[in-house]
Design a protein around this motif. Structure first.
Motif, PDB file in Angstrom:
ATOM      1  N   PRO A  56      -5.804  -6.045  -6.855  1.00 13.59           N
ATOM      2  CA  PRO A  56      -4.632  -5.326  -7.369  1.00 13.59           C
ATOM      3  C   PRO A  56      -4.932  -3.943  -7.968  1.00 13.59           C
ATOM      4  N   LEU A  57      -6.190  -3.620  -8.216  1.00 11.94           N
ATOM      5  CA  LEU A  57      -6.511  -2.339  -8.855  1.00 11.94           C
ATOM      6  C   LEU A  57      -6.140  -1.107  -8.022  1.00 11.94           C
ATOM      7  N   PRO A  58      -6.464  -1.031  -6.730  1.00  8.89           N
ATOM      8  CA  PRO A  58      -6.118   0.194  -5.986  1.00  8.89           C
ATOM      9  C   PRO A  58      -4.621   0.510  -5.960  1.00  8.89           C
ATOM     10  N   PRO A  59      -3.726  -0.440  -5.692  1.00  7.01           N
ATOM     11  CA  PRO A  59      -2.308  -0.065  -5.765  1.00  7.01           C
ATOM     12  C   PRO A  59      -1.798   0.050  -7.200  1.00  7.01           C
ATOM     13  N   GLY A  60      -2.445  -0.611  -8.140  1.00  4.80           N
ATOM     14  CA  GLY A  60      -1.977  -0.591  -9.521  1.00  4.80           C
ATOM     15  C   GLY A  60      -2.278   0.700 -10.250  1.00  4.80           C
ATOM     16  N   ALA A  61      -3.386   1.340  -9.931  1.00  4.14           N
ATOM     17  CA  ALA A  61      -3.766   2.574 -10.629  1.00  4.14           C
ATOM     18  C   ALA A  61      -2.769   3.706 -10.390  1.00  4.14           C
ATOM     19  N   PRO A  62      -2.386   3.992  -9.134  1.00  5.52           N
ATOM     20  CA  PRO A  62      -1.382   5.049  -8.942  1.00  5.52           C
ATOM     21  C   PRO A  62      -0.006   4.674  -9.510  1.00  5.52           C
ATOM     22  N   THR A  63       0.313   3.400  -9.453  1.00  5.64           N
ATOM     23  CA  THR A  63       1.586   2.955 -10.021  1.00  5.64           C
ATOM     24  C   THR A  63       1.604   3.173 -11.523  1.00  5.64           C
ATOM     25  N   LEU A  64       0.509   2.834 -12.198  1.00  7.92           N
ATOM     26  CA  LEU A  64       0.423   3.073 -13.634  1.00  7.92           C
ATOM     27  C   LEU A  64       0.495   4.565 -13.937  1.00  7.92           C
ATOM     28  N   ALA A  66       2.034   6.846 -12.194  1.00 13.84           N
ATOM     29  CA  ALA A  66       3.416   7.283 -12.007  1.00 13.84           C
ATOM     30  C   ALA A  66       4.291   6.849 -13.171  1.00 13.84           C
ATOM     31  N   LEU A  67       4.100   5.630 -13.658  1.00 22.39           N
ATOM     32  CA  LEU A  67       4.898   5.138 -14.789  1.00 22.39           C
ATOM     33  C   LEU A  67       4.595   5.920 -16.068  1.00 22.39           C
ATOM     34  N   VAL A  68       3.321   6.269 -16.263  1.00 23.26           N
ATOM     35  CA  VAL A  68       2.965   7.079 -17.434  1.00 23.26           C
ATOM     36  C   VAL A  68       3.546   8.469 -17.302  1.00 23.26           C
ATOM     37  N   GLY A  69       3.508   9.025 -16.081  1.00 25.87           N
ATOM     38  CA  GLY A  69       4.083  10.346 -15.857  1.00 25.87           C
ATOM     39  C   GLY A  69       5.584  10.378 -16.095  1.00 25.87           C
ATOM     40  N   LEU A  70       6.271   9.288 -15.785  1.00 22.74           N
ATOM     41  CA  LEU A  70       7.718   9.189 -16.021  1.00 22.74           C
ATOM     42  C   LEU A  70       8.049   8.758 -17.440  1.00 22.74           C
ATOM     43  N   LYS A  71       7.002   8.540 -18.238  1.00 23.41           N
ATOM     44  CA  LYS A  71       7.134   8.096 -19.634  1.00 23.41           C
ATOM     45  C   LYS A  71       7.854   6.768 -19.757  1.00 23.41           C
ATOM     46  N   VAL A  72       7.615   5.882 -18.786  1.00 25.17           N
ATOM     47  CA  VAL A  72       8.148   4.526 -18.845  1.00 25.17           C
ATOM     48  C   VAL A  72       7.211   3.664 -19.678  1.00 25.17           C
ATOM     49  N   VAL A  73       5.924   3.936 -19.546  1.00 22.16           N
ATOM     50  CA  VAL A  73       4.923   3.181 -20.291  1.00 22.16           C
ATOM     51  C   VAL A  73       4.297   4.067 -21.327  1.00 22.16           C
TER      52      VAL A  73
END
Length: 73
Positions: A56-64, A66-73
């Motif tokens: 799960p790390l390769p797809p999870g890293a860009p997703t995280l 993107a979420l940090v960039g959108l200030k969701v997380v």
């Protein structure tokens, strides 16, 4: 009187590896379908860790990212 550390377990050896119920179930299933026990035990743990932790790390890293960039997380 000195207090014992939280990591002290009088009934468990510190060198004994922990076996999860999922790992045990996978080993039992492989042995039940006819596989030898020792190779099943040595194959299950690394395969299970690769599938559940590293895959799960390769797809999870860009997703995280993107979420940090959108200030969701």
């Amino acid at each position: 009187m000195r207090s014992r550390s939280a990591a002290f377990h009088p009934h468990r050896s510190p060198r004994r590896p922990r076996t999860t119920s999922t790992t045990t179930a996978l080993i039992v299933a492989l042995v039940a379908v006819g596989g030898p026990a020792a190779p099943a035990a040595t194959a299950v743990v690394p395969a299970y860790r690769i599938i559940t932790v590293w895959l799960p790390l390769p797809p999870g890293a860009p997703t995280l990212g993107a979420l940090v960039g959108l200030k969701v997380v």
